[in-house]
Design an enzyme around this catalytic site. Structure first.
Site, mmCIF file in Angstrom:
data_model
loop_
_atom_site.group_PDB
_atom_site.id
_atom_site.type_symbol
_atom_site.label_atom_id
_atom_site.label_comp_id
_atom_site.label_asym_id
_atom_site.label_seq_id
_atom_site.Cartn_x
_atom_site.Cartn_y
_atom_site.Cartn_z
ATOM 1 N N MET A 132 -25.799 29.470 -38.872
ATOM 2 C CA MET A 132 -25.256 28.694 -39.980
ATOM 3 C C MET A 132 -26.186 27.539 -40.361
ATOM 4 O O MET A 132 -26.609 27.401 -41.498
ATOM 5 C CB MET A 132 -23.888 28.114 -39.609
ATOM 6 C CG MET A 132 -22.811 29.112 -39.261
ATOM 7 S SD MET A 132 -21.261 28.215 -38.883
ATOM 8 C CE MET A 132 -20.245 29.520 -38.272
ATOM 9 N N PRO A 135 -32.166 23.145 -41.775
ATOM 10 C CA PRO A 135 -32.729 21.790 -41.741
ATOM 11 C C PRO A 135 -32.048 20.817 -42.696
ATOM 12 O O PRO A 135 -31.982 19.619 -42.422
ATOM 13 C CB PRO A 135 -34.196 22.020 -42.127
ATOM 14 C CG PRO A 135 -34.491 23.417 -41.665
ATOM 15 C CD PRO A 135 -33.214 24.169 -41.884
ATOM 16 N N GLU A 251 -13.659 27.736 -32.630
ATOM 17 C CA GLU A 251 -14.889 27.189 -32.053
ATOM 18 C C GLU A 251 -14.671 25.753 -31.585
ATOM 19 O O GLU A 251 -15.165 25.353 -30.520
ATOM 20 C CB GLU A 251 -16.018 27.239 -33.083
ATOM 21 C CG GLU A 251 -17.330 26.690 -32.563
ATOM 22 C CD GLU A 251 -18.470 26.807 -33.564
ATOM 23 O OE1 GLU A 251 -19.543 26.223 -33.309
ATOM 24 O OE2 GLU A 251 -18.292 27.490 -34.605
#
Length: 386
Positions: A132, A135, A251
């Site tokens: 996912m 930068p 998650e």
């Protein structure tokens, strides 16, 4: 310490107890301090260890038995993840593999793909990752720049990903990409990339981190990478952002379980140490300050355990909300950082030596307030529910 072996009330069942014992024995056998240090030094957990975990039934514990999994449920993943924290194995991406990526395949892949991918992942023959972060896009996933352009029966992927757990080991990756860059979040899709001998796909650096050294956290590059169009998860473009939002609460709950296990371990290690260490003619434990600090930490950790157990129970009933998962992740990650920091203080100078587990934990747990959504992002999510 009872917290090291206790299970939540919702998991008070013989099958869960047996699985918990299997996990503990596996870690004691396969993840000795000496071997774990080798993994930290190498910056990666060897593939043969993943295969051993598959043979022991740790991988795909919640996947259907007919697909090679353990036939369990999220309760088994909760047990495994908390034990990872309790054994200071934070850098081994078991939760990413088991309870973050595999559920995408189970929910969104077609039957042929499930039969092709899931058994290999449950056996440890393959290792998986999800890409996912970029930068220029972390928690704000709608800003990703990686693109997937449809050409006939293929997608052509271009872009860069960063901070990808299991990145060096990964045989199969769920990639978040823009199939329509003009639509923002509605233009995001999830596409599965099988990495073996794939032209244009390149692993970058195994990133040098201040903790979790055994985690092969990597940069990934996609230069005109071609994958079959059928590898679009869900079969419809533009569903990726919604798919990620559906899966992210689990998650975050996994992160909470990991933090809970680590806080328990830190407290247990410190209790053991202060009852043996002597200073000024008496045990460190006999000082009132020591007792009061430990009493505070045990209270907070016990309260946290009750909250996380409640979240696990609600999630298993399909009732956990995004806000509740965010609260669990926020509270436990902040608590874990405080507990480990205070526990390290009791070790004095030894606590700053990396040969001591508490020092390694101090490095490892810091990222918990960042990954799966930073503490600040969790507060934003919670605030929306007020």
């Amino acid at each position: 310490m009872n917290a090291m072996t206790s299970l939540p009330p919702a998991l008070a069942d013989e099958s869960y107890e047996m699985f918990a014992e299997t996990v503990r024995r596996f870690f004691e056998r396969e993840a000795s301090p000496e071997r774990v240090q080798e993994w930290r030094d190498a910056g990666i957990v060897p593939r043969e260890v993943w295969r051993a975990a598959g043979d022991a039934g740790l991988l795909g514990a919640s996947m259907p038995a007919e697909l090679g999994g353990g036939g369990g449920d999220f309760g088994h993943e909760a047990i495994l993840t908390r034990e990872v924290g309790r054994h200071n194995l934070e850098g081994w991406g078991l939760a990413v593999h088991n309870a973050i990526v595999l559920p995408y395949f189970l929910s969104y892949a077609n039957e042929e793909q499930k039969a092709r991918w899931i058994p290999k992942l449950c056996a440890g023959e393959w290792i998986c990752a999800i890409a996912m972060t970029e930068p220029h896009a972390g928690s704000d996933l709608q800003r990703i720049r990686t693109t997937a352009r449809r050409e006939g029966d293929e997608y052509v992927i271009n872009g860069q990903k960063v901070f990808i757990s299991n990145g060096q080991n990964a045989d199969i990756i769920v990639v978040a990409a823009k199939t329509d860059p003009t639509l923002g979040a509605k233009g995001v899709s999830l596409i599965v990339v099988e990495t073996a001998d794939l032209p244009g796909y390149r692993r970058g650096r195994n990133l040098d981190k201040i903790g979790n050294e055994m985690s092969d956290t990597s940069e990934l590059f996609f230069d005109d990478v071609r994958v079959p169009a059928e590898n679009l998860l869900g079969g419809v473009e533009g569903k990726g952002f919604t798919q990620m939002m559906v899966k992210l609460p689990q998650e975050r709950l996994l992160t909470a379980l990991l933090c809970q296990g680590s806080a328990e371990r830190a407290l247990w290690l410190t209790l053991e140490y202060v009852k043996e260490r002597e200073i000024f003619g008496q045990r460190l434990f006999d000082f009132q300050n020591t007792q009061f600090k430990l009493a505070e930490m045990k209270t907070e950790t016990t309260i946290s355990e009750a909250f996380v157990d409640r979240c696990v129970e609600q999630h298993m009933r399909g009732e956990m909300t995004t806000e509740l998962a965010s609260m669990a992740k926020l509270y436990t990650s902040e608590l874990c950082g405080r507990v480990v920091d205070q526990c390290l203080q009791f070790f004095g100078g030894y606590g700053y030596m990396t040969e001591y587990p508490i020092a390694r934990m101090y490095k490892d747990v810091r990222v918990r307030r960042i990954l799966a959504g930073s503490s600040e992002v969790m507060k934003m999510i919670i605030a929306r529910s007020l």
